[in-house]
Scaffold this motif. Structure first.
Motif, PDB file in Angstrom:
ATOM      1  N   ASP A 298       8.013 -16.819  -4.245  1.00  0.00           N
ATOM      2  CA  ASP A 298       8.040 -15.848  -3.149  1.00  0.00           C
ATOM      3  C   ASP A 298       9.264 -16.046  -2.256  1.00  0.00           C
ATOM      4  OD1 ASP A 298       4.493 -16.262  -2.877  1.00  0.00           O
ATOM      5  OD2 ASP A 298       5.551 -14.570  -3.794  1.00  0.00           O
ATOM      6  N   THR A 299      10.013 -17.098  -2.485  1.00  0.00           N
ATOM      7  CA  THR A 299      11.201 -17.373  -1.681  1.00  0.00           C
ATOM      8  C   THR A 299      12.214 -16.241  -1.828  1.00  0.00           C
ATOM      9  OG1 THR A 299      10.928 -19.764  -1.807  1.00  0.00           O
ATOM     10  CG2 THR A 299      13.149 -18.939  -1.375  1.00  0.00           C
ATOM     11  N   ALA A 300      12.606 -15.661  -0.695  1.00  0.00           N
ATOM     12  CA  ALA A 300      13.527 -14.518  -0.706  1.00  0.00           C
ATOM     13  C   ALA A 300      13.812 -14.110   0.731  1.00  0.00           C
ATOM     14  CB  ALA A 300      12.924 -13.335  -1.461  1.00  0.00           C
ATOM     15  N   VAL A 301      14.761 -13.213   0.885  1.00  0.00           N
ATOM     16  CA  VAL A 301      14.925 -12.518   2.163  1.00  0.00           C
ATOM     17  C   VAL A 301      14.018 -11.295   2.112  1.00  0.00           C
ATOM     18  CG1 VAL A 301      16.503 -11.321   3.711  1.00  0.00           C
ATOM     19  CG2 VAL A 301      17.290 -13.323   2.428  1.00  0.00           C
ATOM     20  N   TYR A 302      13.200 -11.142   3.147  1.00  0.00           N
ATOM     21  CA  TYR A 302      12.255 -10.037   3.212  1.00  0.00           C
ATOM     22  C   TYR A 302      12.768  -8.985   4.193  1.00  0.00           C
ATOM     23  CZ  TYR A 302       8.793 -12.511   0.463  1.00  0.00           C
ATOM     24  OH  TYR A 302       8.134 -13.139  -0.574  1.00  0.00           O
ATOM     25  N   TYR A 303      12.728  -7.739   3.747  1.00  0.00           N
ATOM     26  CA  TYR A 303      13.202  -6.610   4.535  1.00  0.00           C
ATOM     27  C   TYR A 303      12.076  -5.604   4.731  1.00  0.00           C
ATOM     28  CZ  TYR A 303      17.806  -8.222   2.916  1.00  0.00           C
ATOM     29  OH  TYR A 303      18.919  -8.968   2.629  1.00  0.00           O
ATOM     30  N   CYS A 304      12.034  -4.991   5.905  1.00  0.00           N
ATOM     31  CA  CYS A 304      11.183  -3.829   6.066  1.00  0.00           C
ATOM     32  C   CYS A 304      12.077  -2.589   6.112  1.00  0.00           C
ATOM     33  CB  CYS A 304      10.296  -3.917   7.307  1.00  0.00           C
ATOM     34  SG  CYS A 304      11.145  -3.871   8.886  1.00  0.00           S
ATOM     35  N   ALA A 305      11.495  -1.467   5.723  1.00  0.00           N
ATOM     36  CA  ALA A 305      12.238  -0.221   5.665  1.00  0.00           C
ATOM     37  C   ALA A 305      11.312   0.935   6.033  1.00  0.00           C
ATOM     38  CB  ALA A 305      12.815  -0.002   4.274  1.00  0.00           C
ATOM     39  N   ALA A 306      11.900   1.998   6.564  1.00  0.00           N
ATOM     40  CA  ALA A 306      11.135   3.166   7.000  1.00  0.00           C
ATOM     41  C   ALA A 306      11.641   4.423   6.305  1.00  0.00           C
ATOM     42  CB  ALA A 306      11.240   3.336   8.512  1.00  0.00           C
ATOM     43  N   MET A 307      10.721   5.271   5.921  1.00  0.00           N
ATOM     44  CA  MET A 307      11.052   6.541   5.273  1.00  0.00           C
ATOM     45  C   MET A 307      10.333   7.678   6.022  1.00  0.00           C
ATOM     46  SD  MET A 307      10.177   7.998   1.475  1.00  0.00           S
ATOM     47  CE  MET A 307      10.427   6.414   0.729  1.00  0.00           C
ATOM     48  N   GLY A 308      11.123   8.671   6.436  1.00  0.00           N
ATOM     49  CA  GLY A 308      10.482   9.789   7.099  1.00  0.00           C
ATOM     50  C   GLY A 308      11.421  10.528   8.025  1.00  0.00           C
ATOM     51  N   PRO A 309      10.870  11.361   8.936  1.00  0.00           N
ATOM     52  CA  PRO A 309       9.433  11.466   9.139  1.00  0.00           C
ATOM     53  C   PRO A 309       8.762  12.253   8.016  1.00  0.00           C
ATOM     54  CG  PRO A 309      10.595  12.980  10.579  1.00  0.00           C
ATOM     55  CD  PRO A 309      11.648  12.162   9.887  1.00  0.00           C
ATOM     56  N   LEU A 310       7.601  11.806   7.625  1.00  0.00           N
ATOM     57  CA  LEU A 310       6.819  12.490   6.619  1.00  0.00           C
ATOM     58  C   LEU A 310       5.354  12.139   6.848  1.00  0.00           C
ATOM     59  CD1 LEU A 310       5.934  10.103   4.455  1.00  0.00           C
ATOM     60  CD2 LEU A 310       8.260  10.379   3.681  1.00  0.00           C
ATOM     61  N   TYR A 311       4.505  12.947   6.248  1.00  0.00           N
ATOM     62  CA  TYR A 311       3.075  12.738   6.438  1.00  0.00           C
ATOM     63  C   TYR A 311       2.392  12.930   5.105  1.00  0.00           C
ATOM     64  CZ  TYR A 311      -1.234  12.495   9.131  1.00  0.00           C
ATOM     65  OH  TYR A 311      -2.426  12.105   9.666  1.00  0.00           O
ATOM     66  N   LYS A 312       2.589  11.946   4.227  1.00  0.00           N
ATOM     67  CA  LYS A 312       1.960  12.004   2.922  1.00  0.00           C
ATOM     68  C   LYS A 312       1.886  10.615   2.335  1.00  0.00           C
ATOM     69  CE  LYS A 312       6.155  12.787   0.158  1.00  0.00           C
ATOM     70  NZ  LYS A 312       6.787  13.662  -0.862  1.00  0.00           N
ATOM     71  N   ASP A 313       1.065  10.490   1.325  1.00  0.00           N
ATOM     72  CA  ASP A 313       0.931   9.242   0.593  1.00  0.00           C
ATOM     73  C   ASP A 313       2.000   9.208  -0.497  1.00  0.00           C
ATOM     74  OD1 ASP A 313      -1.824   7.725  -1.290  1.00  0.00           O
ATOM     75  OD2 ASP A 313       0.211   7.047  -0.859  1.00  0.00           O
ATOM     76  N   LEU A 314       2.867   8.235  -0.465  1.00  0.00           N
ATOM     77  CA  LEU A 314       3.942   8.145  -1.447  1.00  0.00           C
ATOM     78  C   LEU A 314       3.479   7.628  -2.795  1.00  0.00           C
ATOM     79  CD1 LEU A 314       6.796   6.635   0.752  1.00  0.00           C
ATOM     80  CD2 LEU A 314       6.583   9.001  -0.022  1.00  0.00           C
ATOM     81  N   GLY A 315       2.329   7.000  -2.800  1.00  0.00           N
ATOM     82  CA  GLY A 315       1.900   6.382  -4.035  1.00  0.00           C
ATOM     83  C   GLY A 315       2.792   5.191  -4.368  1.00  0.00           C
ATOM     84  N   LEU A 316       2.814   4.820  -5.626  1.00  0.00           N
ATOM     85  CA  LEU A 316       3.597   3.654  -6.039  1.00  0.00           C
ATOM     86  C   LEU A 316       5.096   3.882  -5.893  1.00  0.00           C
ATOM     87  CD1 LEU A 316       1.575   2.527  -9.177  1.00  0.00           C
ATOM     88  CD2 LEU A 316       1.777   1.323  -6.993  1.00  0.00           C
ATOM     89  N   SER A 317       5.520   5.132  -5.721  1.00  0.00           N
ATOM     90  CA  SER A 317       6.949   5.375  -5.507  1.00  0.00           C
ATOM     91  C   SER A 317       7.424   4.755  -4.203  1.00  0.00           C
ATOM     92  CB  SER A 317       7.242   6.874  -5.515  1.00  0.00           C
ATOM     93  OG  SER A 317       6.663   7.513  -4.391  1.00  0.00           O
TER      94      SER A 317
END
Length: 129
Positions: free
Chosen positions: A90-109
Motif C-alpha cells: 500500500d506504500t505510495a503517494v495518495y491523491y484525492c481528485a474531484a470531478m464535476g459538478p455532476l450528479y450521478k453515479d460514475l460506477g467503476l469508471s
C-alpha cells in the motif's frame, strides 16, 4: 480558486491503520464525485476508491476491498479514506481528485483518473513490513 488538500499520511507498520483526509476549498464538494488514487515509484497511478455525488455510492479497487473505506462529510467539504490492515504494497503517494459538478453515479469508471478535473498535491503513505 479550487484547492484540494490531502493530509493524514505517514509511516505505519504493517497491519496498522491511517485515515486520510481530503479538504476542498473554492467549490462545493457535495456536487462533485471524489476519487482517491495512489502512485508508487515506477508504477502507474491506480484508482483506490471513489464516492459519487448523487447518493454516496462507493467503489473500491480490488487490492483494497474490505480494508479501505471512503466517506464524505459535505458539511465540512471533506472526504476521508480510512485504511485498515495496511500492507507494504500500500506504500505510495495518495491523491484525492474531484470531478464535476455532476450528479450521478460514475460506477467503476470513477476509478479511472483521466476524467477528474481537480487534484490535490498528494500525501505519502509508507507501510513498513
Amino acid at each position: 480558486q479550487v484547492h484540494l488538500v490531502e493530509s493524514g499520511g505517514g509511516l505505519v507498520q504493517s497491519g496498522g491503520s491511517l485515515r486520510l483526509s481530503c479538504a476542498a476549498s473554492g467549490f462545493v464538494l457535495g456536487y462533485y464525485a471524489i476519487g482517491w488514487f495512489r502512485q508508487a515509484p515506477g508504477k502507474e497511478r491506480e484508482g483506490v476508491s471513489c464516492i459519487s455525488s448523487s447518493d454516496g455510492t462507493t467503489y473500491y479497487g480490488d487490492s483494497v476491498k474490505g480494508r479501505f473505506t471512503i466517506s464524505r462529510d459535505d458539511a465540512k467539504d471533506t472526504v476521508y479514506l480510512q485504511m485498515n490492515n495496511l500492507k507494504a504494497e500500500d506504500t505510495a503517494v495518495y491523491y484525492c481528485a474531484a470531478m464535476g459538478p455532476l450528479y450521478k453515479d460514475l460506477g467503476l469508471s470513477g476509478l479511472e483518473p483521466h476524467d477528474y478535473d481537480y487534484w490535490g498535491q498528494g500525501t505519502q503513505v509508507t507501510v513498513s513490513p
